[in-house]
Design a protein around this motif. Structure first.
Motif, mmCIF file in Angstrom:
data_model
loop_
_atom_site.group_PDB
_atom_site.id
_atom_site.type_symbol
_atom_site.label_atom_id
_atom_site.label_comp_id
_atom_site.label_asym_id
_atom_site.label_seq_id
_atom_site.Cartn_x
_atom_site.Cartn_y
_atom_site.Cartn_z
ATOM 1 N N MET A 1 0.836 -1.184 0.000
ATOM 2 C CA MET A 1 0.000 0.000 0.000
ATOM 3 C C MET A 1 0.883 1.249 0.000
ATOM 4 N N ILE A 2 0.538 2.216 -0.799
ATOM 5 C CA ILE A 2 1.294 3.461 -0.915
ATOM 6 C C ILE A 2 0.656 4.498 -0.008
ATOM 7 N N ALA A 3 1.494 5.133 0.830
ATOM 8 C CA ALA A 3 0.991 6.164 1.744
ATOM 9 C C ALA A 3 0.711 7.438 0.954
ATOM 10 N N THR A 4 -0.291 8.178 1.431
ATOM 11 C CA THR A 4 -0.647 9.445 0.809
ATOM 12 C C THR A 4 -0.532 10.547 1.852
ATOM 13 N N CYS A 5 0.167 11.592 1.508
ATOM 14 C CA CYS A 5 0.314 12.735 2.405
ATOM 15 C C CYS A 5 -0.516 13.894 1.878
ATOM 16 N N TYR A 6 -1.187 14.552 2.791
ATOM 17 C CA TYR A 6 -1.906 15.774 2.424
ATOM 18 C C TYR A 6 -1.592 16.831 3.458
ATOM 19 N N ASN A 53 9.257 19.509 -2.670
ATOM 20 C CA ASN A 53 10.690 19.476 -2.970
ATOM 21 C C ASN A 53 11.266 18.071 -3.104
ATOM 22 N N GLY A 54 10.497 17.162 -3.667
ATOM 23 C CA GLY A 54 10.980 15.804 -3.906
ATOM 24 C C GLY A 54 10.922 14.905 -2.691
ATOM 25 N N GLY A 55 10.184 15.308 -1.656
ATOM 26 C CA GLY A 55 10.048 14.468 -0.463
ATOM 27 C C GLY A 55 9.194 13.239 -0.749
ATOM 28 N N GLU A 56 9.402 12.174 0.042
ATOM 29 C CA GLU A 56 8.683 10.911 -0.129
ATOM 30 C C GLU A 56 7.733 10.698 1.053
ATOM 31 N N CYS A 57 6.478 10.379 0.750
ATOM 32 C CA CYS A 57 5.483 10.152 1.794
ATOM 33 C C CYS A 57 5.713 8.781 2.421
ATOM 34 N N LEU A 58 5.985 8.752 3.732
ATOM 35 C CA LEU A 58 6.204 7.499 4.446
ATOM 36 C C LEU A 58 4.898 6.962 5.022
ATOM 37 N N ARG A 59 4.095 7.879 5.543
ATOM 38 C CA ARG A 59 2.767 7.568 6.085
ATOM 39 C C ARG A 59 2.009 8.891 6.124
ATOM 40 N N PRO A 60 0.717 8.872 6.250
ATOM 41 C CA PRO A 60 -0.024 10.137 6.240
ATOM 42 C C PRO A 60 0.561 11.145 7.245
ATOM 43 N N GLY A 61 0.909 12.311 6.737
ATOM 44 C CA GLY A 61 1.447 13.374 7.587
ATOM 45 C C GLY A 61 2.926 13.252 7.897
ATOM 46 N N LYS A 62 3.651 12.277 7.284
ATOM 47 C CA LYS A 62 5.086 12.098 7.559
ATOM 48 C C LYS A 62 5.843 11.909 6.254
ATOM 49 N N CYS A 63 6.694 12.893 5.930
ATOM 50 C CA CYS A 63 7.502 12.849 4.710
ATOM 51 C C CYS A 63 8.961 12.612 5.037
ATOM 52 N N ARG A 64 9.655 11.888 4.149
ATOM 53 C CA ARG A 64 11.114 11.788 4.224
ATOM 54 C C ARG A 64 11.630 12.828 3.237
ATOM 55 N N CYS A 65 12.401 13.780 3.763
ATOM 56 C CA CYS A 65 12.829 14.920 2.957
ATOM 57 C C CYS A 65 14.205 14.693 2.336
ATOM 58 N N PRO A 66 14.421 15.241 1.143
ATOM 59 C CA PRO A 66 15.754 15.160 0.533
ATOM 60 C C PRO A 66 16.703 16.106 1.265
ATOM 61 N N PRO A 67 18.003 15.909 1.080
ATOM 62 C CA PRO A 67 18.964 16.817 1.724
ATOM 63 C C PRO A 67 18.660 18.271 1.367
ATOM 64 N N GLY A 68 18.728 19.121 2.378
ATOM 65 C CA GLY A 68 18.499 20.544 2.171
ATOM 66 C C GLY A 68 17.086 20.999 2.474
ATOM 67 N N TYR A 69 16.198 20.045 2.797
ATOM 68 C CA TYR A 69 14.816 20.412 3.092
ATOM 69 C C TYR A 69 14.363 19.724 4.374
ATOM 70 N N GLY A 70 13.450 20.372 5.073
ATOM 71 C CA GLY A 70 12.940 19.838 6.325
ATOM 72 C C GLY A 70 11.512 20.297 6.542
ATOM 73 N N GLY A 71 11.033 20.054 7.734
ATOM 74 C CA GLY A 71 9.642 20.370 8.052
ATOM 75 C C GLY A 71 8.765 19.158 7.786
ATOM 76 N N ARG A 72 7.563 19.196 8.293
ATOM 77 C CA ARG A 72 6.644 18.058 8.182
ATOM 78 C C ARG A 72 6.385 17.644 6.727
ATOM 79 N N TYR A 73 6.347 18.628 5.824
ATOM 80 C CA TYR A 73 6.061 18.342 4.418
ATOM 81 C C TYR A 73 7.216 18.751 3.499
ATOM 82 N N CYS A 74 8.421 18.799 4.027
ATOM 83 C CA CYS A 74 9.620 19.168 3.261
ATOM 84 C C CYS A 74 9.480 20.549 2.624
ATOM 85 N N HIS A 75 8.765 21.418 3.297
ATOM 86 C CA HIS A 75 8.495 22.749 2.760
ATOM 87 C C HIS A 75 9.491 23.804 3.239
ATOM 88 N N LYS A 76 10.351 23.439 4.161
ATOM 89 C CA LYS A 76 11.319 24.404 4.688
ATOM 90 C C LYS A 76 12.711 24.078 4.174
#
Length: 137
Positions: free
Chosen positions: A1-6, A11-34
Protein backbone atom coordinates in the motif's frame (compact mmCIF):
# COMPACT_ATOMS: atom_id res chain seq x y z
CA UNK A 1 0.00 0.00 0.00
CA UNK A 2 1.29 3.46 -0.91
CA UNK A 3 0.99 6.16 1.74
CA UNK A 4 -0.65 9.45 0.81
CA UNK A 5 0.31 12.73 2.40
CA UNK A 6 -1.91 15.77 2.42
CA UNK A 7 -0.68 18.27 1.70
CA UNK A 8 1.72 16.47 -0.63
CA UNK A 9 5.41 16.27 0.24
CA UNK A 10 7.25 19.14 -1.42
CA UNK A 11 10.69 19.48 -2.97
CA UNK A 12 10.98 15.80 -3.91
CA UNK A 13 10.05 14.47 -0.46
CA UNK A 14 8.68 10.91 -0.13
CA UNK A 15 5.48 10.15 1.79
CA UNK A 16 6.20 7.50 4.45
CA UNK A 17 2.77 7.57 6.09
CA UNK A 18 -0.02 10.14 6.24
CA UNK A 19 1.45 13.37 7.59
CA UNK A 20 5.09 12.10 7.56
CA UNK A 21 7.50 12.85 4.71
CA UNK A 22 11.11 11.79 4.22
CA UNK A 23 12.83 14.92 2.96
CA UNK A 24 15.75 15.16 0.53
CA UNK A 25 18.96 16.82 1.72
CA UNK A 26 18.50 20.54 2.17
CA UNK A 27 14.82 20.41 3.09
CA UNK A 28 12.94 19.84 6.32
CA UNK A 29 9.64 20.37 8.05
CA UNK A 30 6.64 18.06 8.18
CA UNK A 31 6.06 18.34 4.42
CA UNK A 32 9.62 19.17 3.26
CA UNK A 33 8.49 22.75 2.76
CA UNK A 34 11.32 24.40 4.69
CA UNK A 35 14.83 24.96 3.39
CA UNK A 36 17.20 23.32 5.85
CA UNK A 37 20.97 23.73 6.02
CA UNK A 38 22.62 20.76 7.67
CA UNK A 39 24.01 21.88 11.01
CA UNK A 40 22.33 25.29 10.64
CA UNK A 41 23.84 28.65 9.78
CA UNK A 42 25.81 30.56 12.40
CA UNK A 43 26.47 34.24 13.12
CA UNK A 44 23.29 35.58 11.53
CA UNK A 45 23.58 33.50 8.35
CA UNK A 46 20.36 32.57 6.54
CA UNK A 47 19.61 29.22 4.94
CA UNK A 48 18.52 29.73 1.31
CA UNK A 49 17.94 27.71 -1.84
CA UNK A 50 19.70 29.13 -4.91
CA UNK A 51 19.05 27.31 -8.21
CA UNK A 52 18.18 24.17 -6.25
CA UNK A 53 21.33 24.33 -4.13
CA UNK A 54 20.71 24.81 -0.41
CA UNK A 55 23.38 26.84 1.36
CA UNK A 56 24.00 29.41 4.05
CA UNK A 57 23.95 33.04 2.94
CA UNK A 58 26.34 34.69 5.38
CA UNK A 59 25.95 38.06 7.06
CA UNK A 60 28.59 40.67 6.29
CA UNK A 61 31.97 39.81 7.84
CA UNK A 62 31.41 36.03 7.93
CA UNK A 63 32.23 33.16 5.55
CA UNK A 64 32.40 29.37 5.46
CA UNK A 65 29.84 26.67 4.68
CA UNK A 66 27.98 27.47 7.93
CA UNK A 67 29.12 31.12 8.28
CA UNK A 68 31.46 30.00 11.04
CA UNK A 69 34.60 31.88 9.94
CA UNK A 70 35.12 35.58 10.63
CA UNK A 71 36.71 37.77 7.96
CA UNK A 72 39.54 40.12 8.89
CA UNK A 73 40.29 42.07 5.69
CA UNK A 74 43.43 43.53 7.24
CA UNK A 75 44.71 40.04 8.11
CA UNK A 76 46.06 38.96 11.49
CA UNK A 77 49.86 38.98 11.63
CA UNK A 78 52.27 37.32 14.04
CA UNK A 79 50.06 34.23 14.58
CA UNK A 80 46.99 36.29 15.51
CA UNK A 81 43.56 34.74 14.93
CA UNK A 82 40.50 36.38 13.39
CA UNK A 83 37.77 35.96 16.04
CA UNK A 84 35.07 38.36 14.78
CA UNK A 85 34.70 40.53 11.68
CA UNK A 86 37.72 42.84 11.62
CA UNK A 87 38.90 41.76 15.10
CA UNK A 88 42.10 39.80 15.71
CA UNK A 89 43.03 38.01 18.91
CA UNK A 90 46.73 38.71 19.29
CA UNK A 91 49.40 36.54 20.89
CA UNK A 92 51.31 37.87 23.90
CA UNK A 93 53.60 40.75 22.98
CA UNK A 94 51.53 41.99 20.03
CA UNK A 95 48.61 44.45 19.84
CA UNK A 96 46.71 46.44 17.23
CA UNK A 97 43.87 45.73 14.84
CA UNK A 98 46.08 43.34 12.83
CA UNK A 99 48.42 42.24 15.68
CA UNK A 100 51.08 44.36 13.97
CA UNK A 101 52.35 46.46 16.88
CA UNK A 102 54.99 45.02 19.20
CA UNK A 103 54.84 45.68 22.94
CA UNK A 104 57.98 46.51 24.89
CA UNK A 105 57.38 46.35 28.66
CA UNK A 106 60.14 48.90 29.16
CA UNK A 107 59.92 51.73 26.62
CA UNK A 108 62.62 52.25 24.01
CA UNK A 109 64.58 55.42 24.79
CA UNK A 110 66.25 58.08 22.62
CA UNK A 111 64.03 57.57 19.55
CA UNK A 112 64.34 53.78 19.52
CA UNK A 113 61.44 51.76 18.15
CA UNK A 114 59.82 48.59 19.52
CA UNK A 115 60.06 46.08 16.64
CA UNK A 116 59.22 42.78 18.39
CA UNK A 117 58.07 41.89 21.91
CA UNK A 118 60.61 43.52 24.24
CA UNK A 119 63.05 44.21 21.37
CA UNK A 120 64.08 47.78 20.55
CA UNK A 121 65.75 48.99 17.36
CA UNK A 122 68.00 51.81 18.50
CA UNK A 123 69.13 54.97 16.76
CA UNK A 124 72.83 55.70 16.73
CA UNK A 125 74.75 56.27 18.88
CA UNK A 126 72.49 54.36 21.33
CA UNK A 127 72.32 50.62 21.91
CA UNK A 128 71.18 48.12 24.51
CA UNK A 129 67.82 46.53 25.35
CA UNK A 130 66.09 49.91 25.85
CA UNK A 131 68.51 52.06 23.83
CA UNK A 132 70.02 53.58 26.97
CA UNK A 133 73.71 52.85 26.34
CA UNK A 134 75.58 55.52 24.45
CA UNK A 135 78.43 54.30 22.33
CA UNK A 136 81.74 55.96 23.09
CA UNK A 137 83.68 57.40 20.21
Amino acid sequence: MIATCYPKCKNGGECLRPGKCRCPPGYGGRYCHKVSCEGGCQNGGECVSVNGVVKCLCASGWTGSRCQEAICPQGCRNNGACVAPGICSCPAGWVGRACHLAVCKLPCQHGGKCIAPNVCRCRLPYSGPQCTKKRKE
